[in-house]
Write a protein that holds these residues in place. Structure first.
Motif, PDB file in Angstrom:
ATOM      1  N   ARG A 188       0.826  -1.199   0.000  1.00  0.00           N
ATOM      2  CA  ARG A 188       0.000   0.000   0.000  1.00  0.00           C
ATOM      3  C   ARG A 188       0.864   1.254   0.000  1.00  0.00           C
ATOM      4  O   ARG A 188       1.974   1.263   0.553  1.00  0.00           O
ATOM      5  CB  ARG A 188      -0.913   0.022   1.237  1.00  0.00           C
ATOM      6  N   PRO A 189       0.386   2.333  -0.619  1.00  0.00           N
ATOM      7  CA  PRO A 189       1.167   3.578  -0.653  1.00  0.00           C
ATOM      8  C   PRO A 189       1.522   4.055   0.747  1.00  0.00           C
ATOM      9  O   PRO A 189       0.688   4.033   1.656  1.00  0.00           O
ATOM     10  CB  PRO A 189       0.226   4.567  -1.360  1.00  0.00           C
ATOM     11  N   GLY A 190       2.748   4.475   0.929  1.00  0.00           N
ATOM     12  CA  GLY A 190       3.219   4.944   2.227  1.00  0.00           C
ATOM     13  C   GLY A 190       4.721   4.739   2.348  1.00  0.00           C
ATOM     14  O   GLY A 190       5.410   4.410   1.386  1.00  0.00           O
ATOM     15  N   LEU A 191       5.229   4.923   3.565  1.00  0.00           N
ATOM     16  CA  LEU A 191       6.665   4.824   3.782  1.00  0.00           C
ATOM     17  C   LEU A 191       7.201   3.435   3.484  1.00  0.00           C
ATOM     18  O   LEU A 191       8.307   3.283   2.960  1.00  0.00           O
ATOM     19  CB  LEU A 191       6.990   5.224   5.228  1.00  0.00           C
ATOM     20  N   GLU A 192       6.433   2.398   3.828  1.00  0.00           N
ATOM     21  CA  GLU A 192       6.903   1.041   3.566  1.00  0.00           C
ATOM     22  C   GLU A 192       7.023   0.782   2.065  1.00  0.00           C
ATOM     23  O   GLU A 192       7.942   0.101   1.604  1.00  0.00           O
ATOM     24  CB  GLU A 192       5.957   0.018   4.191  1.00  0.00           C
ATOM     25  N   SER A 193       6.096   1.343   1.298  1.00  0.00           N
ATOM     26  CA  SER A 193       6.168   1.207  -0.154  1.00  0.00           C
ATOM     27  C   SER A 193       7.423   1.886  -0.693  1.00  0.00           C
ATOM     28  O   SER A 193       8.113   1.351  -1.570  1.00  0.00           O
ATOM     29  CB  SER A 193       4.915   1.812  -0.801  1.00  0.00           C
ATOM     30  N   LEU A 194       7.725   3.073  -0.160  1.00  0.00           N
ATOM     31  CA  LEU A 194       8.942   3.773  -0.575  1.00  0.00           C
ATOM     32  C   LEU A 194      10.190   2.976  -0.202  1.00  0.00           C
ATOM     33  O   LEU A 194      11.123   2.854  -0.998  1.00  0.00           O
ATOM     34  CB  LEU A 194       8.997   5.160   0.081  1.00  0.00           C
ATOM     35  N   ARG A 195      10.201   2.440   1.012  1.00  0.00           N
ATOM     36  CA  ARG A 195      11.360   1.661   1.455  1.00  0.00           C
ATOM     37  C   ARG A 195      11.542   0.418   0.592  1.00  0.00           C
ATOM     38  O   ARG A 195      12.663   0.039   0.252  1.00  0.00           O
ATOM     39  CB  ARG A 195      11.216   1.277   2.929  1.00  0.00           C
ATOM     40  N   ASP A 196      10.425  -0.217   0.225  1.00  0.00           N
ATOM     41  CA  ASP A 196      10.485  -1.413  -0.610  1.00  0.00           C
ATOM     42  C   ASP A 196      11.073  -1.072  -1.986  1.00  0.00           C
ATOM     43  O   ASP A 196      11.922  -1.804  -2.511  1.00  0.00           O
ATOM     44  CB  ASP A 196       9.090  -2.005  -0.757  1.00  0.00           C
ATOM     45  N   GLY A 197      10.643   0.030  -2.559  1.00  0.00           N
ATOM     46  CA  GLY A 197      11.190   0.465  -3.840  1.00  0.00           C
ATOM     47  C   GLY A 197      12.652   0.850  -3.729  1.00  0.00           C
ATOM     48  O   GLY A 197      13.457   0.554  -4.622  1.00  0.00           O
ATOM     49  N   TRP A 198      13.016   1.492  -2.611  1.00  0.00           N
ATOM     50  CA  TRP A 198      14.411   1.888  -2.414  1.00  0.00           C
ATOM     51  C   TRP A 198      15.315   0.668  -2.257  1.00  0.00           C
ATOM     52  O   TRP A 198      16.432   0.651  -2.779  1.00  0.00           O
ATOM     53  CB  TRP A 198      14.528   2.792  -1.190  1.00  0.00           C
TER      54      TRP A 198
END
Length: 435
Positions: A209-219
């Motif tokens: 789901r969109p959010g910090l975890e999504s950003l971390r996963d992409g990073w």
């Protein structure tokens, strides 16, 4: 002179393989053409209101952070929801901002701040559209045709940036800003047709789901994907030091003459090079070592930008200039030389873009493709904005010819150095794509 074989020309098989891709391509091309009308018109409008190259450059700078946030969030949305719906909603915001710009121009209520605000909204929403739309392509086109699909996107860029700025210059000069913005509103409706007729396209694999975890996963994926990471960095270098578009209004007004027509011609020259290189892109689709191709294309790009700076320097010295250089009288010889250099830069950048886009589409899994495509859009669209700040600021304190001349040499040096540090990037094989 050897005759061109049929396989030298652009590969049109993606259209036959996917009518849905063909419809989306047509809609995106027409809408992109209209978008270029507004981009160039806003630059000319800002220069008319302020007389400042720095103010023109700040249009790009003001939208940089919102555009980055929109691109990243749009990528997260594309990896969590129906990508077609995400693109449609964002396109509606782009349409509304362009419509408001036209209404303000017709009522003569436009101000510097309105131009800044609506440009920011427009570019931010468009970042989400592009992230969602590009992440759809591998679901419509077979992997072996992705280089051809990327080359067709080069045709889109060529058409919209070649015809758009030249048409914008003519429209602004003879019809005014209100008509120019209004034509963009009409052309944008085609984008909805291309998107509306697509099937629902939900992301495959694990959904975050969109959010910090999504950003971390992409990073985390990007930290592992050294090939993708380096191609992003190389494009940032090229666009930061080799993007002189913010200088074009001043070049037309005070250096080469010709006013808005010169601005349109210079911008169109970049697209003309991209268009021609896409038309003859058949051999590009057969290149396997795409990392090496990216390096060589960007080195040519840097050299062409330096040549553009040399041409402007000749204009500053008064070479080939008529007795009077103003809005109605241009230094035609130097203008043509500058256009040739920019056309070469556009061709090189397009070849690099074909390789870079294919690498992202082929090497990145579908579950994270939206986020990486969002970052790709941020790099592609954000780099020129940083470049506009570099060129506009440096030109303010030096001369109009100095930023491209210096920037071209910086590009060549930095790109050669960075790629030499990464043998894996040079060895990238398109038949066995690895991020």
């Amino acid at each position: 002179m050897p005759r061109l074989r049929r396989d030298h020309f652009i590969d049109l098989r993606p259209f036959a393989a996917s009518p849905a891709f063909a419809r989306m391509w047509i809609g995106s091309t027409l809408a992109g053409l209209g978008g270029q009308l507004t981009i160039v018109a806003v630059m000319l409008h800002m220069y008319e209101l302020t007389g400042s190259t720095f103010a023109v450059a700040m249009i790009a700078v003001a939208g940089l952070v919102p555009m980055i946030l929109a691109g990243l969030y749009g990528g997260m949305l594309a990896d969590a929801f129906d990508r077609r719906r995400v693109a449609l909603i964002a396109a509606s915001v782009t349409f509304a901002s362009t419509l408001l710009l036209a209404v303000l121009a017709w009522g003569q209520f436009e101000t510097v701040w309105w131009l800044y605000v609506l440009s920011v909204v427009n570019s931010s929403a468009n970042s989400i559209v592009m992230a969602a739309r590009q992440s759809i392509v591998p679901r419509l086109v077979p992997r072996e045709l992705l280089p051809a699909a990327s080359a067709l996107n080069g045709i889109t860029v060529g058409i919209m940036v070649m015809a758009g700025p030249a048409l914008a210059g003519v429209l602004v000069a003879f019809a005014g800003y209100a008509w120019t913005y209004s034509i963009d509103v009409v052309l944008m409706t085609s984008l909805f047709l291309g998107l509306w007729t697509l099937p629902a396209i939900h992301p495959e694999g694990e959904i975050v789901r969109p959010g910090l975890e999504s950003l971390r996963d992409g990073w985390r994926f990007l930290t592992r994907g050294s090939n993708i990471r380096l191609q992003f960095l190389l494009d940032i270098v090229a666009m930061t030091f080799g993007q002189p578009i913010a200088l074009f209004p001043a070049i037309g007004a005070v250096l080469l003459g010709g006013g808005p027509i010169t601005t349109g011609l210079l911008t169109a020259s970049i697209a003309a090079g991209a268009f021609v290189s896409s038309v003859f892109s058949g051999p590009v689709g057969r290149v396997r070592r795409q990392g090496l191709g990216i390096e060589r294309a960007i080195l040519v790009y840097g050299g062409a930008i330096a040549l553009f700076g040399v041409a402007l320097g000749a204009g500053a010295l008064g070479w080939f200039a008529p007795d009077v250089v103003d809005v109605d009288h241009a230094n035609v010889v130097v203008l043509v030389l500058a256009m040739i250099a920019l056309a070469l830069a556009g061709a090189a950048d397009n070849v690099s873009s074909i390789f870079r886009n294919t690498m992202v589409l082929a090497a990145v899994p579908d579950s994270v493709r939206g986020r990486l495509q969002g970052l790709f859009i941020v790099v592609v669209a954000g780099g020129p904005r940083v470049g506009a700040f570099y060129a506009g600021t440096l030109a303010t304190f030096t001369a109009l010819w100095f930023p491209p001349l210096l920037g071209g040499f910086v590009i060549v040096g930095l790109v050669a150095f960075l790629v030499r540090l990464s043998p894996r990037f040079r060895a990238y094989d398109a038949l066995h794509p690895e991020p």
